[in-house]
Design an enzyme around this catalytic site. Structure first.
Site, mmCIF file in Angstrom:
data_model
loop_
_atom_site.group_PDB
_atom_site.id
_atom_site.type_symbol
_atom_site.label_atom_id
_atom_site.label_comp_id
_atom_site.label_asym_id
_atom_site.label_seq_id
_atom_site.Cartn_x
_atom_site.Cartn_y
_atom_site.Cartn_z
ATOM 1 N N LYS A 1 0.802 -1.233 0.000
ATOM 2 C CA LYS A 1 0.000 0.000 0.000
ATOM 3 C C LYS A 1 0.831 1.278 0.000
ATOM 4 C CE LYS A 1 -4.056 -2.107 1.898
ATOM 5 N NZ LYS A 1 -5.465 -1.812 1.799
ATOM 6 N N GLU B 1 -3.034 6.702 7.948
ATOM 7 C CA GLU B 1 -3.787 7.605 7.068
ATOM 8 C C GLU B 1 -4.696 8.468 7.917
ATOM 9 O OE1 GLU B 1 -6.145 5.458 4.171
ATOM 10 O OE2 GLU B 1 -4.371 4.765 3.102
ATOM 11 N N HIS C 1 -15.236 -3.604 7.338
ATOM 12 C CA HIS C 1 -14.503 -3.080 6.182
ATOM 13 C C HIS C 1 -14.548 -4.018 4.979
ATOM 14 C CE1 HIS C 1 -13.101 0.073 8.782
ATOM 15 N NE2 HIS C 1 -12.464 -0.768 9.562
ATOM 16 N N ARG D 1 -6.746 -7.531 -10.462
ATOM 17 C CA ARG D 1 -7.449 -8.777 -10.758
ATOM 18 C C ARG D 1 -8.921 -8.465 -11.016
ATOM 19 N NH1 ARG D 1 -10.508 -8.586 -6.171
ATOM 20 N NH2 ARG D 1 -9.438 -8.014 -4.261
HETATM 21 P P1 ADP Z 1 -8.301 -3.618 2.431
HETATM 22 O O1 ADP Z 1 -7.267 -3.639 1.372
HETATM 23 O O2 ADP Z 1 -7.894 -4.316 3.682
HETATM 24 O O3 ADP Z 1 -9.654 -4.017 1.936
HETATM 25 P P2 ADP Z 1 -8.822 -0.781 2.046
HETATM 26 O O4 ADP Z 1 -7.696 0.170 2.089
HETATM 27 O O5 ADP Z 1 -9.336 -1.164 0.700
HETATM 28 O O6 ADP Z 1 -8.427 -2.093 2.882
HETATM 29 O O7 ADP Z 1 -10.034 -0.225 2.924
HETATM 30 C C1 ADP Z 1 -11.189 -0.978 3.175
HETATM 31 C C2 ADP Z 1 -12.271 -0.092 3.765
HETATM 32 O O8 ADP Z 1 -11.845 0.480 5.002
HETATM 33 C C3 ADP Z 1 -12.663 1.104 2.907
HETATM 34 O O9 ADP Z 1 -13.604 0.758 1.921
HETATM 35 C C4 ADP Z 1 -13.224 2.049 3.945
HETATM 36 O O10 ADP Z 1 -14.538 1.706 4.313
HETATM 37 C C5 ADP Z 1 -12.323 1.810 5.154
HETATM 38 N N1 ADP Z 1 -11.180 2.770 5.130
HETATM 39 C C6 ADP Z 1 -9.940 2.515 4.675
HETATM 40 N N2 ADP Z 1 -9.129 3.600 4.801
HETATM 41 C C7 ADP Z 1 -9.874 4.573 5.348
HETATM 42 C C8 ADP Z 1 -9.637 5.949 5.725
HETATM 43 N N3 ADP Z 1 -8.442 6.520 5.553
HETATM 44 N N4 ADP Z 1 -10.668 6.636 6.254
HETATM 45 C C9 ADP Z 1 -11.879 6.071 6.446
HETATM 46 N N5 ADP Z 1 -12.169 4.805 6.117
HETATM 47 C C10 ADP Z 1 -11.195 4.050 5.573
#
Ligand code: ADP
Length: 449
Positions: free
Chosen positions: A116, A199, A234, A291
């Site tokens: 990431k 973040e 999530h 993917r």
């Molecule tokens: P993963 O790769 O584990 O699925 P992501 O980075 O895609 O994680 O995030 C999954 C979910 O987590 C997002 O769709 C959102 O709902 C929440 N999320 C992730 N980062 C943030 C953030 N900086 N602020 C608020 N919600 C977040």
């Protein structure tokens, strides 16, 4: 075109890939673990190879066994589906080294996007907005400095993370240090890499993603957005397109960012760029999935494009014969993920499917990996099927989804169908004014009823 393709996956996605292979007159080769000898994808494939014991490390993550099956079967290409080895650059490389075609991007793309912090740096340099955040955290001092600059809450994430695992929201300065330690331990356990970063926590965001397709000749297009804000832990449960939150101008703007992100890694094949969109409709790159996505059918239902077919065509060296202005969509599509799980606590509920009957009718699609009499193994993700409906309008799609859920009968394992059905009545969802916290509010609403 290929004559034979091996699918390095199981469940509904393996079945879905086989369906397109059949349409294209390509023979399919399934692989399975010993727990999946009677699985639907095995029954549907033209041939199958049992590659190991039930735990994924022995079977669906067993690169050597999968590649051996591909070679023994005479397949020319390997489709990885999603999950398991789909985003593993080492697997893609080994497939290529064995003289086979990997149906996906070059290993460089999955390598860059798989981490990431590396991905954030890469796309940010290409001009794509990212959520404000740190690089890999090396000291508590850096973490405190960042959190105090952007303000609490912040979210700690694993650099190698995925599947919603290992994220930790921190509301107060005094909790930061212990939260980082905990996140590092979880990350180490889940991904074998303790690296975390921080973040800014975007309050009440939307998760909206853009589908892209790119060929080997420099053509990259986007195929609109998918709204994926209905999430538990999530993880997505219901997806739809178009998003009720943004208009087409915003979609085009995000489409441009997505293409930019894809081009930055010389991306080929189908991919998805995930964004967070805040209440002011600013979009921020979250990650790229290199993917096919679980929720790809809503894009297919509204555009008529078979994404798996294009994955295969692109991998076989065909040129995209679709240009951006030619990509049109119509109506509205919603997908519900049907899980074998407790509908309240969301715990997996594997076991024998005693009764199984799918809804049918115009504009109803079921992508299933199971059948009546199948014993859902406990070793894998408990996704049983995906129910996708199309309507001329969003309201029509919701009505059709209610009908379809009412007529989806699964007895044996507990499923989340009752939860999904109630969501279709939840005012916030029905009115299309939900964000990623919708499920929390759904349960409050249920309690107050
Ligand atoms: P993963 O790769 O584990 O699925 P992501 O980075 O895609 O994680 O995030 C999954 C979910 O987590 C997002 O769709 C959102 O709902 C929440 N999320 C992730 N980062 C943030 C953030 N900086 N602020 C608020 N919600 C977040």
């Amino acid at each position: 075109m290929f004559k034979k393709v091996l699918i390095a996956n199981r469940g509904e996605i393996a079945v879905r890939i086989i369906r397109t292979l059949r349409k294209m007159n390509i023979k399919s080769v399934a692989v399975c673990s010993t727990a999946d000898r009677d699985a639907l994808h095995v029954k549907m494939a033209d041939e199958h190879y049992c590659i190991g014991d039930p735990p994924p490390v022995s079977s669906y993550l067993n690169m050597q066994a999968i590649i051996k099956a591909a070679i023994d079967s005479g397949a020319e290409a390997v489709h990885p589906g999603y999950g398991f080895l789909a985003e593993n650059p080492e697997f893609a490389r080994k497939v290529q080294e064995a003289g086979l075609v990997f149906i996906g991007p070059d290993p460089f793309a999955s390598e860059t996007m798989g981490n990431k912090t590396r991905a954030r740096k890469h796309v940010s340099e290409a001009g794509v907005p990212i959520v404000p955040g740190t690089e890999d955290i090396k000291s508590i001092h850096e973490a405190v400095e960042f959190a105090e600059k952007v303000g609490f809450p912040v979210i700690i994430k694993a650099a190698s993370g995925g599947g919603g695992i290992g994220m930790k929201i921190v509301n107060r300065r005094e909790d930061l240090e212990s939260a980082i330690e905990e996140a590092q331990n979880r990350a180490k356990q889940a991904f074998g890499d303790a690296t975390v970063y921080i973040e800014k926590y975007v309050s009440n965001p939307h998760h909206i993603e853009i589908q892209i397709l790119a060929d080997n000749y420099g053509n990259t297009i986007h195929i609109f957005e998918r709204e994926c804000s209905v999430q538990r832990r999530h993880q997505k449960v219901i997806e739809e397109t178009p998003s009720p939150f943004i208009d087409i101008n915003k979609v085009e703007e995000m489409g441009e960012s997505a293409i930019r992100a894809a081009r930055s890694v010389n991306y080929k094949n189908a991919g998805t760029i995930e964004f967070l969109v805040d209440d002011k409709k600013n979009h921020y790159f979250l990650e790229m999935n290199t993917r096919l996505q679980v929720e790809h059918p809503v894009t297919e239902m509204t555009t008529g494009i078979d994404l798996v077919e294009w994955q295969i065509r692109i991998a076989a060296g065909e040129k995209l014969n679709l240009s951006q202005p030619q990509i049109k969509r119509e109506g509205h599509a919603i997908e519900c993920r049907i899980y074998a799980e407790d509908p309240v606590r969301f715990y997996p509920s594997p076991g024998l499917i005693k009764k199984y009957s799918e809804p049918s009718g115009e504009n109803i699609r079921v992508d299933s990996g199971v059948y009546e009499g199948f014993k859902v193994p406990m070793y894998y993700d408990p996704l049983l099927a995906k129910l996708i409906v199309w309507g001329k309008t969003r309201d029509e799609a919701i009505e059709r989804m209610k009908y379809a859920l009412d007529n989806f009968i699964i007895e044996g394992p507990k499923t989340n169908i009752p939860f999904l059905r109630e969501m279709m009545e939840f005012p916030e969802f029905v009115e299309g004014r939900y964000d990623t916290h919708v499920i929390e509010r759904f349960f409050q609403w249920k309690k107050s009823k």
